[in-house]
Design an enzyme around this catalytic site. Structure first.
Site, mmCIF file in Angstrom:
data_model
loop_
_atom_site.group_PDB
_atom_site.id
_atom_site.type_symbol
_atom_site.label_atom_id
_atom_site.label_comp_id
_atom_site.label_asym_id
_atom_site.label_seq_id
_atom_site.Cartn_x
_atom_site.Cartn_y
_atom_site.Cartn_z
ATOM 1 N N ARG A 50 22.004 -9.117 7.079
ATOM 2 C CA ARG A 50 21.236 -9.241 5.833
ATOM 3 C C ARG A 50 20.677 -10.657 5.724
ATOM 4 O O ARG A 50 19.538 -10.877 5.357
ATOM 5 C CB ARG A 50 22.093 -8.935 4.599
ATOM 6 C CG ARG A 50 21.324 -9.293 3.345
ATOM 7 C CD ARG A 50 21.920 -9.004 1.979
ATOM 8 N NE ARG A 50 23.308 -8.699 1.899
ATOM 9 C CZ ARG A 50 24.289 -9.618 1.705
ATOM 10 N NH1 ARG A 50 24.001 -10.894 1.598
ATOM 11 N NH2 ARG A 50 25.538 -9.230 1.629
ATOM 12 N N TYR A 102 -3.377 -4.617 -6.855
ATOM 13 C CA TYR A 102 -2.734 -3.418 -6.320
ATOM 14 C C TYR A 102 -1.878 -2.770 -7.408
ATOM 15 O O TYR A 102 -1.155 -3.463 -8.125
ATOM 16 C CB TYR A 102 -1.889 -3.816 -5.102
ATOM 17 C CG TYR A 102 -1.073 -2.695 -4.521
ATOM 18 C CD1 TYR A 102 -1.685 -1.673 -3.809
ATOM 19 C CD2 TYR A 102 0.297 -2.659 -4.672
ATOM 20 C CE1 TYR A 102 -0.939 -0.633 -3.269
ATOM 21 C CE2 TYR A 102 1.058 -1.629 -4.142
ATOM 22 C CZ TYR A 102 0.434 -0.619 -3.435
ATOM 23 O OH TYR A 102 1.188 0.397 -2.904
ATOM 24 N N ASP A 174 -2.275 -12.211 -1.721
ATOM 25 C CA ASP A 174 -1.942 -10.973 -1.034
ATOM 26 C C ASP A 174 -3.030 -10.740 0.014
ATOM 27 O O ASP A 174 -4.182 -10.457 -0.315
ATOM 28 C CB ASP A 174 -1.876 -9.818 -2.050
ATOM 29 C CG ASP A 174 -1.387 -8.511 -1.411
ATOM 30 O OD1 ASP A 174 -1.638 -8.307 -0.205
ATOM 31 O OD2 ASP A 174 -0.779 -7.698 -2.128
ATOM 32 N N LYS A 199 0.743 -2.046 6.468
ATOM 33 C CA LYS A 199 -0.682 -1.791 6.679
ATOM 34 C C LYS A 199 -1.128 -2.344 8.041
ATOM 35 O O LYS A 199 -0.609 -1.903 9.047
ATOM 36 C CB LYS A 199 -1.471 -2.369 5.509
ATOM 37 C CG LYS A 199 -0.842 -2.076 4.112
ATOM 38 C CD LYS A 199 -0.828 -0.600 3.729
ATOM 39 C CE LYS A 199 0.055 -0.290 2.514
ATOM 40 N NZ LYS A 199 -0.185 -1.100 1.322
HETATM 41 C C1 LIG Z 1 0.467 -1.398 0.087
HETATM 42 C C2 LIG Z 1 0.222 -2.670 -0.626
HETATM 43 C C3 LIG Z 1 1.262 -3.373 -1.264
HETATM 44 C C4 LIG Z 1 2.686 -2.825 -1.337
HETATM 45 O O1 LIG Z 1 3.275 -2.748 -0.086
HETATM 46 P P1 LIG Z 1 4.413 -1.660 0.285
HETATM 47 O O2 LIG Z 1 4.691 -1.977 1.714
HETATM 48 O O3 LIG Z 1 3.844 -0.299 0.049
HETATM 49 O O4 LIG Z 1 5.588 -1.943 -0.613
HETATM 50 C C5 LIG Z 1 0.960 -4.579 -1.867
HETATM 51 N N1 LIG Z 1 -0.306 -5.065 -1.880
HETATM 52 C C6 LIG Z 1 -1.323 -4.408 -1.295
HETATM 53 C C7 LIG Z 1 -2.693 -4.994 -1.337
HETATM 54 C C8 LIG Z 1 -1.104 -3.191 -0.650
HETATM 55 O O5 LIG Z 1 -2.127 -2.536 -0.091
#
Ligand SMILES: *Cc1c(COP(=O)(O)O)cnc(C)c1O
Length: 386
Positions: A50, A102, A174, A199
């Site tokens: 962890r 988001y 982000d 992603k």
């Molecule tokens: C998908 C996404 C998130 C969240 O990520 P998860 O891996 O689904 O928890 C945050 N910001 C953006 C821009 C995203 O596309």
């Protein structure tokens, strides 16, 4: 200090052939939850997974290098990474976030505010006056998302970061929609970069994960410590898969954005399509900023069907190469309908304010052959009655 390598080299080969016992070329996966002490009061470099794990640390090191950061925390999801950076704000603090952030981030910020963990205001960050008014309230942290979801709005990271520095606010970007291959926010003045590695970074739609990269080594201790306390660190297996996916980030995204550019110009010329939102189009309002701060326009785009909801139904039922699904950034092409899928929880009024209409569709363009993508769109658009 090792010499600076091209990011393509780092992505493909960071940590390759560094295992010394057997000379494994692919860095090993250590699934062990715990590590033996060398003797009484003699701990080795790893104790408990962890807290830290060799493979996850290698992924963190690779991501930090690609983003130009001092280090990174690899988390169990993108949301966990957003929450980790929010741990810097206390009950007396204010957080500023984009009005079109988001959906999961919007929900997290609102929920934490409702629990009294900090205050938050959502602003249109492209509106200079609105942003200046919010900054006058001396926020602790400003979140930026560019390009935004699903309309691909672009804001100037450097300009916002300069304004934030003047009031002592920290800046987190982000960078999920572009990845470090196409945008490096720390170099533009951000303190932190957040990723949903689910992603583009993993890129194969088979892992949920996240990362928080910090530009200043002084931020390492509180962030790693909080991630360990709350247990939001990612699993070693997920880190292994994500590093495997990351090896091909650059060629994937280069090919995918070339496909996206072709798709965007095809859609822009189609009579059933009333608008296309892609920063690579000269008509996009954020085109000039995107040219200046991005290394490419990415592989995400959205477009409006003139026929509204009924046209959307015909279209999504007719596609064969594109798959109707949420998420993005994988090698396969996806289509999503924000109103009934990704942004359903947002409420009609907030959606209207954000400009998300019934006829809007979002595409994550994959690695398939360009001709197959275009012919699939062509046949699906022809399924819409005039
Ligand atoms: C998908 C996404 C998130 C969240 O990520 P998860 O891996 O689904 O928890 C945050 N910001 C953006 C821009 C995203 O596309």
């Amino acid at each position: 200090m090792a010499e600076e390598r091209d990011p393509r080299t780092i992505a493909a080969a960071n940590g390759v052939a560094s295992e010394e016992v057997f000379g494994a070329v692919a860095p090993p996966l250590y699934l062990s939850s715990t590590f033996a002490f060398a003797g009484f009061e003699r701990n080795r470099s790893y104790e408990y997974s962890r807290t830290a794990n060799p493979g996850r640390d290698l992924l963190a090191d690779t991501l930090a290098k690609l983003e130009g950061g001092a280090g990174a925390v690899v988390t169990s999801s993108g949301m966990a990474a957003v929450d980790l950076v929010l741990s810097l704000a206390g009950s007396a603090d204010l957080v500023i976030a984009p009005h079109d952030c988001y959906g999961g981030t919007y929900r997290l910020l609102s929920a934490r505010r409702d629990k009294g963990q900090f205050d938050v205001i959502f602003v249109d960050q492209s509106d200079r006056a609105a942003l200046a008014a919010a900054l006058a309230r001396k926020p602790k942290l400003v979140l930026i998302e560019t390009p935004s979801n699903p309309l691909l709005r672009v804001v100037d990271i450097h300009q916002i970061a300069v304004c934030c520095k003047e009031v002592g606010a920290r800046v987190a970007v982000d960078n999920t929609f572009l990845s470090p291959a196409l945008q490096r926010p720390i170099g533009l003045g951000a303190d932190f970069v957040v990723h949903s590695t689910t992603k583009y970074l993993n890129g194969h739609s088979d892992v949920v994960g996240g990362a928080l990269i910090y530009g200043d080594a002084a931020d390492a201790e509180p962030l790693h410590s909080w991630a360990n306390i709350t247990g939001v660190t990612g699993s070693p297996f997920d880190a292994y898969l994500t590093l495997r996916g990351l090896r091909t980030l650059y060629p994937r995204i280069e090919r995918q954005q070339a496909n996206a550019a072709a798709v965007a110009s095809y859609l822009a010329a189609h009579p059933a399509v009333s608008a296309v939102y892609y920063p690579g189009l000269a008509t996009h309002p954020g085109h000039a900023i995107a040219c200046a701060q991005q290394m490419g326009f990415g592989a995400m785009l959205s477009f409006e069907l003139a026929g509204g909801l009924e046209a959307v139904r015909r279209f999504v039922e007719a596609v064969r190469v594109f798959t109707l699904a949420e998420s993005l950034g994988g090698v396969e092409s996806l289509v999503a309908h924000p109103v009934t899928m990704t942004h359903a929880g947002m409420g009609e009024e907030a959606r209207r304010e954000a400009g998300i209409g019934d006829g809007l569709l979002r595409l994550s363009v994959g690695l398939e052959a360009e001709a197959d993508l275009i012919s699939d769109l062509k046949q699906a658009l022809s399924a819409i009655p005039d």
